[in-house]
Motif scaffolding. Structure first.
Motif, PDB file in Angstrom:
ATOM      1  N   ARG A  14      84.638  34.201  18.181  1.00  0.00           N
ATOM      2  CA  ARG A  14      83.412  34.902  18.410  1.00  0.00           C
ATOM      3  C   ARG A  14      82.555  34.175  19.084  1.00  0.00           C
ATOM      4  O   ARG A  14      81.779  34.288  19.841  1.00  0.00           O
ATOM      5  N   ALA A  15      82.409  32.674  18.835  1.00  0.00           N
ATOM      6  CA  ALA A  15      81.718  31.564  19.345  1.00  0.00           C
ATOM      7  C   ALA A  15      82.026  31.620  20.829  1.00  0.00           C
ATOM      8  O   ALA A  15      81.032  31.559  21.829  1.00  0.00           O
ATOM      9  N   VAL A  16      83.316  31.629  21.319  1.00  0.00           N
ATOM     10  CA  VAL A  16      83.706  31.540  22.780  1.00  0.00           C
ATOM     11  C   VAL A  16      83.270  33.066  23.369  1.00  0.00           C
ATOM     12  O   VAL A  16      83.092  32.761  24.631  1.00  0.00           O
ATOM     13  N   THR A  17      83.539  33.950  22.697  1.00  0.00           N
ATOM     14  CA  THR A  17      83.277  35.377  23.320  1.00  0.00           C
ATOM     15  C   THR A  17      81.661  35.352  23.650  1.00  0.00           C
ATOM     16  O   THR A  17      81.483  35.727  24.692  1.00  0.00           O
ATOM     17  N   ALA A  18      80.838  34.765  22.745  1.00  0.00           N
ATOM     18  CA  ALA A  18      79.480  34.744  23.095  1.00  0.00           C
ATOM     19  C   ALA A  18      79.047  33.839  24.166  1.00  0.00           C
ATOM     20  O   ALA A  18      78.291  34.148  25.039  1.00  0.00           O
ATOM     21  N   GLU A  19      79.664  32.575  24.159  1.00  0.00           N
ATOM     22  CA  GLU A  19      79.105  31.518  24.962  1.00  0.00           C
ATOM     23  C   GLU A  19      79.793  31.975  26.362  1.00  0.00           C
ATOM     24  O   GLU A  19      78.980  31.782  27.557  1.00  0.00           O
ATOM     25  N   VAL A  20      80.838  32.280  26.499  1.00  0.00           N
ATOM     26  CA  VAL A  20      81.385  32.793  28.062  1.00  0.00           C
ATOM     27  C   VAL A  20      80.653  34.240  28.524  1.00  0.00           C
ATOM     28  O   VAL A  20      80.862  34.597  29.667  1.00  0.00           O
ATOM     29  N   GLY A  21      80.135  34.919  27.624  1.00  0.00           N
ATOM     30  CA  GLY A  21      79.273  36.228  28.090  1.00  0.00           C
ATOM     31  C   GLY A  21      80.616  37.492  28.228  1.00  0.00           C
ATOM     32  O   GLY A  21      80.393  38.271  29.186  1.00  0.00           O
ATOM     33  N   SER A  26      76.405  42.327  32.209  1.00  0.00           N
ATOM     34  CA  SER A  26      75.819  41.752  33.456  1.00  0.00           C
ATOM     35  C   SER A  26      76.119  40.255  33.365  1.00  0.00           C
ATOM     36  O   SER A  26      75.284  39.640  33.039  1.00  0.00           O
ATOM     37  N   PHE A  27      77.399  39.943  33.752  1.00  0.00           N
ATOM     38  CA  PHE A  27      77.837  38.379  33.587  1.00  0.00           C
ATOM     39  C   PHE A  27      77.031  37.453  34.467  1.00  0.00           C
ATOM     40  O   PHE A  27      76.605  37.639  35.803  1.00  0.00           O
ATOM     41  N   LEU A  28      76.092  36.493  33.864  1.00  0.00           N
ATOM     42  CA  LEU A  28      75.317  35.560  34.472  1.00  0.00           C
ATOM     43  C   LEU A  28      74.195  36.187  35.211  1.00  0.00           C
ATOM     44  O   LEU A  28      73.732  35.641  36.183  1.00  0.00           O
ATOM     45  N   GLY A  29      73.986  37.670  34.951  1.00  0.00           N
ATOM     46  CA  GLY A  29      72.924  38.125  35.507  1.00  0.00           C
ATOM     47  C   GLY A  29      73.051  38.701  37.041  1.00  0.00           C
ATOM     48  O   GLY A  29      71.997  39.121  37.633  1.00  0.00           O
ATOM     49  N   ARG A  30      74.330  38.816  37.355  1.00  0.00           N
ATOM     50  CA  ARG A  30      74.665  39.415  38.745  1.00  0.00           C
ATOM     51  C   ARG A  30      75.013  40.638  38.826  1.00  0.00           C
ATOM     52  O   ARG A  30      75.301  41.060  40.096  1.00  0.00           O
ATOM     53  N   GLY A  31      74.929  41.311  37.695  1.00  0.00           N
ATOM     54  CA  GLY A  31      75.095  42.752  37.961  1.00  0.00           C
ATOM     55  C   GLY A  31      76.353  43.455  37.770  1.00  0.00           C
ATOM     56  O   GLY A  31      76.544  44.624  37.802  1.00  0.00           O
ATOM     57  N   GLY A  35      84.976  40.599  34.049  1.00  0.00           N
ATOM     58  CA  GLY A  35      86.225  40.931  34.631  1.00  0.00           C
ATOM     59  C   GLY A  35      86.033  40.897  36.056  1.00  0.00           C
ATOM     60  O   GLY A  35      87.001  40.330  36.869  1.00  0.00           O
ATOM     61  N   ALA A  36      85.069  41.488  36.735  1.00  0.00           N
ATOM     62  CA  ALA A  36      84.796  41.580  38.151  1.00  0.00           C
ATOM     63  C   ALA A  36      84.456  40.313  38.719  1.00  0.00           C
ATOM     64  O   ALA A  36      84.970  39.868  39.700  1.00  0.00           O
ATOM     65  N   ALA A  37      83.728  39.709  37.928  1.00  0.00           N
ATOM     66  CA  ALA A  37      83.303  38.096  38.201  1.00  0.00           C
ATOM     67  C   ALA A  37      84.671  37.187  38.424  1.00  0.00           C
ATOM     68  O   ALA A  37      84.525  36.276  39.461  1.00  0.00           O
ATOM     69  N   ARG A  38      85.334  37.332  37.321  1.00  0.00           N
ATOM     70  CA  ARG A  38      86.750  36.401  37.550  1.00  0.00           C
ATOM     71  C   ARG A  38      87.632  36.956  38.844  1.00  0.00           C
ATOM     72  O   ARG A  38      88.104  35.851  39.273  1.00  0.00           O
ATOM     73  N   TYR A 101      79.906  34.761  45.711  1.00  0.00           N
ATOM     74  CA  TYR A 101      80.858  33.840  44.779  1.00  0.00           C
ATOM     75  C   TYR A 101      80.097  32.370  44.745  1.00  0.00           C
ATOM     76  O   TYR A 101      80.071  31.637  43.666  1.00  0.00           O
ATOM     77  N   GLU A 102      79.319  31.843  45.958  1.00  0.00           N
ATOM     78  CA  GLU A 102      78.594  30.574  45.608  1.00  0.00           C
ATOM     79  C   GLU A 102      77.555  30.729  44.411  1.00  0.00           C
ATOM     80  O   GLU A 102      77.383  29.637  43.879  1.00  0.00           O
ATOM     81  N   ALA A 103      77.040  31.807  44.365  1.00  0.00           N
ATOM     82  CA  ALA A 103      75.949  32.079  43.465  1.00  0.00           C
ATOM     83  C   ALA A 103      76.716  31.975  41.964  1.00  0.00           C
ATOM     84  O   ALA A 103      76.084  31.280  40.961  1.00  0.00           O
ATOM     85  N   TYR A 104      77.733  32.670  41.674  1.00  0.00           N
ATOM     86  CA  TYR A 104      78.542  32.406  40.554  1.00  0.00           C
ATOM     87  C   TYR A 104      78.706  31.061  40.272  1.00  0.00           C
ATOM     88  O   TYR A 104      78.620  30.568  39.217  1.00  0.00           O
ATOM     89  N   GLU A 105      79.327  30.397  41.169  1.00  0.00           N
ATOM     90  CA  GLU A 105      79.425  28.874  41.072  1.00  0.00           C
ATOM     91  C   GLU A 105      78.542  27.917  40.673  1.00  0.00           C
ATOM     92  O   GLU A 105      78.566  27.411  39.594  1.00  0.00           O
ATOM     93  N   ALA A 106      77.357  28.273  41.238  1.00  0.00           N
ATOM     94  CA  ALA A 106      76.263  27.635  40.926  1.00  0.00           C
ATOM     95  C   ALA A 106      75.687  27.883  39.525  1.00  0.00           C
ATOM     96  O   ALA A 106      75.367  26.939  38.646  1.00  0.00           O
ATOM     97  N   LEU A 107      75.768  29.091  39.170  1.00  0.00           N
ATOM     98  CA  LEU A 107      75.282  29.604  37.920  1.00  0.00           C
ATOM     99  C   LEU A 107      76.149  29.081  36.725  1.00  0.00           C
ATOM    100  O   LEU A 107      76.057  28.649  35.633  1.00  0.00           O
TER     101      LEU A 107
END
Length: 291
Positions: A14-21, A26-31, A35-38, A101-107
């Motif tokens: 549960r802790a890992v699920t919450a931490e990684v979003g 909207s993973f890391l607020g990117r919409g 799964g799509a981000a990975r 991709y670069e935005a995700y990397e930075a976040l």
């Protein structure tokens, strides 16, 4: 396993699920969800063949197709038939996809930094993360040939030398050891092998040859977090396979009695103890194996 053990595992999940979003829409607020981000990350990191990406991420073909289609609809990814096999597809990032991709990397980097900054024992947390990641991903650890002078090889060797310095009673100075020349660790003389876990190396071994029928095994090391996963045996077996490819018929190695796990490994793998064959001041056990 007790009910308390199960409860601890579920709390961790549960802790890992919450931490990684994992549950965020909207993973890391990117919409888009995780799964799509990975998928976007895998393509940006150099994985191009769609089947390879699907295997790497553990996705079924239906979900992989939907995620790719959505990324294509956003203008982030383009797919095309493989030039050598039209049944396979190649994915690449568009210019917009590169920016995303670069935005995700930075976040993602910023999130990792923030996690360590708030951890009371960051080094202990990193070690625990390594153990969990390697235990869960052991089947994905690969053995590859590498440049013995490259950064990954140097990192493994530096860790190896540091460990020897702590385990040998009189310390360890690589300048006093019979350190192999890099040229003896590349084909056609020899090879340098790395165990790689989703990018970072977690083990190494060298095959030192001079072009003749005999060669040596050198610098077998496994990251402490990866010990117990059978990597030492895998590296040794692969080194033997490469030795046979190079026409080597006899392998030798040396080790020190301060490394009892190494002695046990070599004896288990059928190595036979022989007389000293070099003037290296550190080893006190010498082995040979006919191929």
């Amino acid at each position: 396993m007790t009910s308390a053990d199960i409860a601890r595992i579920r709390r961790f999940a549960r802790a890992v699920t919450a931490e990684v979003g994992a549950l965020d829409s909207s993973f890391l607020g990117r919409g888009r969800p995780l799964g799509a981000a990975r998928v976007l990350n895998a393509i940006g990191a150099g994985r191009a063949e769609v089947g390879e990406i699907r295997t790497y991420l553990g996705l079924d073909s239906g979900l992989m197709s939907r995620l790719l289609r959505n990324l294509e609809d956003e203008g982030l990814v383009a797919t095309a038939p493989h030039p050598a096999d039209a049944r396979r597809r190649i994915a690449s990032l568009t210019e917009a996809g590169e920016r995303e991709y670069e935005a995700y990397e930075a976040l993602s980097d910023a999130r990792a930094v923030a996690l360590l900054e708030r951890a009371p024992q960051p080094d202990a947390l990193l070690r625990a993360m390594d153990r969990v990641a390697l235990a869960l991903g052991r089947d994905a650890i690969t053995i590859v040939e590498a440049d013995p002078a490259g950064s990954a090889a140097r990192a493994c060797l530096a860790a190896y030398y540091t460990e020897l310095a702590t385990r040998f009673a009189g310390g360890f100075d690589v300048a006093l050891s019979c350190d192999p020349e890099a040229g003896d660790l590349v084909r056609p003389r020899g090879a340098f092998l790395l165990a790689v876990a989703d990018g970072p190396p977690v083990g190494c071994v060298g095959l030192k040859g001079r072009g003749g029928p005999a060669a040596e095994i050198k610098r077998l090391w496994i990251d402490p977090a990866a010990r117990g996963l059978g990597l030492a045996k895998r590296l040794m077996h692969e080194a033997q396979r490469v030795a046979r490819d190079l026409g080597v018929r006899t392998l030798r190695l040396d080790t020190n009695s301060a490394l009892p796990e190494a002695l046990k490994l070599y004896r288990t793998l059928g190595w036979v103890e022989i007389d000293r064959f070099n003037d290296d001041p550190y080893p006190d056990h010498f082995f040979e194996k006919a191929l």
